[in-house]
Design an enzyme around this catalytic site. Sequence first.
Site, mmCIF file in Angstrom:
data_model
loop_
_atom_site.group_PDB
_atom_site.id
_atom_site.type_symbol
_atom_site.label_atom_id
_atom_site.label_comp_id
_atom_site.label_asym_id
_atom_site.label_seq_id
_atom_site.Cartn_x
_atom_site.Cartn_y
_atom_site.Cartn_z
ATOM 1 N N HIS A 40 0.989 -1.120 -0.018
ATOM 2 C CA HIS A 40 -0.056 0.255 -0.119
ATOM 3 C C HIS A 40 0.917 1.556 0.001
ATOM 4 C CE1 HIS A 40 -3.803 -1.769 0.781
ATOM 5 N NE2 HIS A 40 -3.213 -2.950 0.842
ATOM 6 N N ASP A 61 3.376 9.324 -0.580
ATOM 7 C CA ASP A 61 2.019 8.710 -0.004
ATOM 8 C C ASP A 61 1.955 7.743 -1.015
ATOM 9 O OD1 ASP A 61 0.031 8.265 1.530
ATOM 10 O OD2 ASP A 61 -0.537 10.403 1.913
#
Length: 470
Positions: free
Chosen positions: A162, A370
């Site tokens: 992720h 991110d």
Amino acid sequence: MRQSSLVVVANRLPVDDSVAPDGACEWRRSPGGLVGALHPILQQTPATWVGWTGDAGDAPTLPDVDGVRMHAVALSAEDIRDHYEGFANATLWPLYHDSVEHPTYHRRWWEAYQRVNQRFADAAAETAEPGALVWVQDYHLQLVPGMLRALRPDLLIGFFLHVPFPPPELFMQLPRRAELLLGMLGADLVGFQRVQAAHNFAQLAAKVLKVPATDRRIAVEGRVVRVGAFPVSIDMAEMEALSARPDVAARAVQLRADLGDPQHVILSVDRMDYTKGIEHRLQAFSELIAEGHIKVHDTVMVQVAVPSRERVAQYQILRDRVEREVGRINGEFGRVGEPAIHYLNQSFDRSELAALYRVADIMAVTPLRDGMNLVAKEYVAARVDDTGALLLSEFAGAAAEFQQAYLVNPHDLDGLKLTLLHALDASPADITDRMRSMRAHLRVHDIRAWARSYLTALDRSGALAARLTP
Ligand code: G6P
């Protein structure tokens, strides 16, 4: 032991810390987290979730949640210190996020990482029925695919990261780099958020392991491991429905009144993490006030910083710095009853979050790095009337999909300030055009599309993906 045909293995179990007296527990929904991403899929498929409760000590026996079996893995205080706070969040997390903070390497942490990964692999092997599909999640568990394959060669194993996967120049620092790569390559399919991450991984496999590797296929130990980018998403329909609820709409009106009915509300919602660019954003906002471009009376900023990893030193230091800066800005520019920044270091429930998204004329999502940033996607989903400007960092995975956002390089303070002013001054037509196109994209690329594309690529027979309703 009941066995399942689908097993999700993730560091955290998706349950609340508090288990009610009748044994019931609820899904935990943290803003932008992994749990929110997988929730809708598991409700549609008989499944087991293997994970940690968040507490030290023996693993409790948990009731099923929304029809999903919960299998807790025990972590001792030492495991938490050396695996979760240590190797996962003080070695891998900073290294994978461009080394914006220094990664720390301790041999003791690596031992804990191996030990805990083995425990998760054992639990997955126990709960998976013959030929089951096991989907391993994220950087805490990169050795699990390899360990699981050694235990259960009959399984179909997926791994999805992720967070970003770094370029070779950074990854090469890792003392145990070959083992980590081999661990991931135990999977049949290794998924990333972005194409660049898949490319980095293939390059590293070739360089470190000397195996034939392209961005799509890596040959290792007589098998072919597939590699690809599968940008994760959110349940758009759920967020839209929540945001459209009359009580949420009313709460948004109330919140705006509580903020003094300003002309503009700028909102940020982050975990309190040094990757999120909170300090850069505060500095940009403060300079805009100091230079007279923004009046505190007209434009308020709401910064939600959800407490996170509070025992890790770098997180404690960050919180102190952020709080000092918020105090400085409010002390210098605020007035009685009119702070420049409304700072909230707490968690919010989903409906309060949706109300905040509705209030925000501008959502500032400006991380330094991110993997995806699901908060950006939640904001777009919540803007049911096609209004609202998304200020988005180029270094968030979401930027690859939201080219219509107001894109910024958060390191470039002048650029950040200019783009924020540009968004504040944008015409309603421009804002609506951009929001419409992002909403159209999200509607097609929602969480179900993500799960379907990953699981279809993993399970080529299509048996599992077929069970996911459109
Ligand atoms: C990121 C990670 C997730 C993690 C979440 C919250 O989104 O990719 O795996 O669960 O942060 O962090 P925490 O340390 O509280 O689990």
